[in-house]
Design an enzyme around this catalytic site. Sequence first.
Site, short mmCIF file in Angstrom:
data_model
loop_
_atom_site.label_atom_id
_atom_site.label_comp_id
_atom_site.label_asym_id
_atom_site.label_seq_id
_atom_site.Cartn_x
_atom_site.Cartn_y
_atom_site.Cartn_z
N TYR A 106 -73.49 18.38 -14.75
CA TYR A 106 -72.83 19.91 -14.94
C TYR A 106 -72.64 20.76 -15.92
O TYR A 106 -73.20 20.16 -16.99
CB TYR A 106 -71.01 19.06 -15.02
CG TYR A 106 -70.69 18.06 -13.32
CD1 TYR A 106 -69.89 18.47 -12.91
CD2 TYR A 106 -71.26 16.99 -13.40
CE1 TYR A 106 -69.53 17.91 -11.84
CE2 TYR A 106 -70.23 15.54 -12.96
CZ TYR A 106 -69.71 16.84 -11.65
OH TYR A 106 -69.22 15.37 -10.92
N HIS A 119 -65.48 26.66 -10.92
CA HIS A 119 -65.71 26.28 -10.19
C HIS A 119 -66.10 24.77 -10.44
O HIS A 119 -67.63 25.37 -10.43
CB HIS A 119 -66.43 26.85 -8.29
CG HIS A 119 -65.90 25.99 -7.48
ND1 HIS A 119 -64.69 27.05 -6.26
CD2 HIS A 119 -65.65 24.76 -7.10
CE1 HIS A 119 -64.87 25.25 -5.10
NE2 HIS A 119 -65.79 24.55 -5.86
N LEU A 120 -65.97 23.73 -10.56
CA LEU A 120 -66.53 22.45 -10.67
C LEU A 120 -67.94 22.25 -9.67
O LEU A 120 -68.00 22.49 -8.52
CB LEU A 120 -65.84 21.25 -10.78
CG LEU A 120 -66.79 19.92 -10.85
CD1 LEU A 120 -66.64 20.18 -12.40
CD2 LEU A 120 -65.02 19.01 -10.96
N HIS A 121 -68.96 22.05 -10.10
CA HIS A 121 -70.04 21.64 -8.76
C HIS A 121 -71.35 20.91 -9.88
O HIS A 121 -71.48 20.95 -11.07
CB HIS A 121 -70.60 23.06 -8.64
CG HIS A 121 -71.46 24.02 -9.74
ND1 HIS A 121 -70.36 24.96 -10.47
CD2 HIS A 121 -72.22 24.46 -9.84
CE1 HIS A 121 -71.27 25.70 -10.81
NE2 HIS A 121 -72.34 25.39 -10.67
N ASN A 122 -71.29 19.71 -9.20
CA ASN A 122 -72.45 18.69 -10.04
C ASN A 122 -74.39 18.76 -9.51
O ASN A 122 -74.00 19.33 -7.88
CB ASN A 122 -72.46 17.56 -9.50
CG ASN A 122 -73.21 16.39 -10.20
OD1 ASN A 122 -73.88 16.55 -10.98
ND2 ASN A 122 -73.86 15.05 -9.46
#
Length: 166
Positions: A106, A119-122
């Site tokens: 991340y 917007h969280l994203h891995n």
Amino acid sequence: MERLYSPWRSQYIETYDKMEECFLCSATKNPDEDEKRLVLYRGENAFIIMNLYPYNAGHLMVAPYQHIGDYTEVDDKVLCEISKLTKLGIKALRKSLKPDGFNLGYNLGRVAGAGLESHLHNHIVPRWNGDTNFMPVIGQVKVISQDLKELYDKIKKAIHEVKDVE
């Protein structure tokens, strides 16, 4: 100290502030547009999507449907599903592209490298022995040796094959 340059991402960076809507949120609005939006898999709380401006062929992202940027505020159930979908993405990439390794992670906050911090994203970035070459440094270009549509089809098929085994 070695440096990683990614000039091919400048197209995204230059348009980021002009985006009217979060691209991750808009990608999941219409399931009929999954292929066009590069959505590979939809879970209950999160999804897998291909990166349109990849660091390497097969660069995936796993994100929650919820538009949330603070990792510490994400529900544990959602975080668990993101982890499970990350595992599914790795298995599918191993089956379809046979990478030698992966970078996972991340980028939380602009200073940490987040191109989209709200917007969280891995990230799941497949890596191959010898995949670093002179083109990004000397030529200011990144060579992605496969068409995104071909990669999409190949990875999506692999996701369903490994998912059926689980």
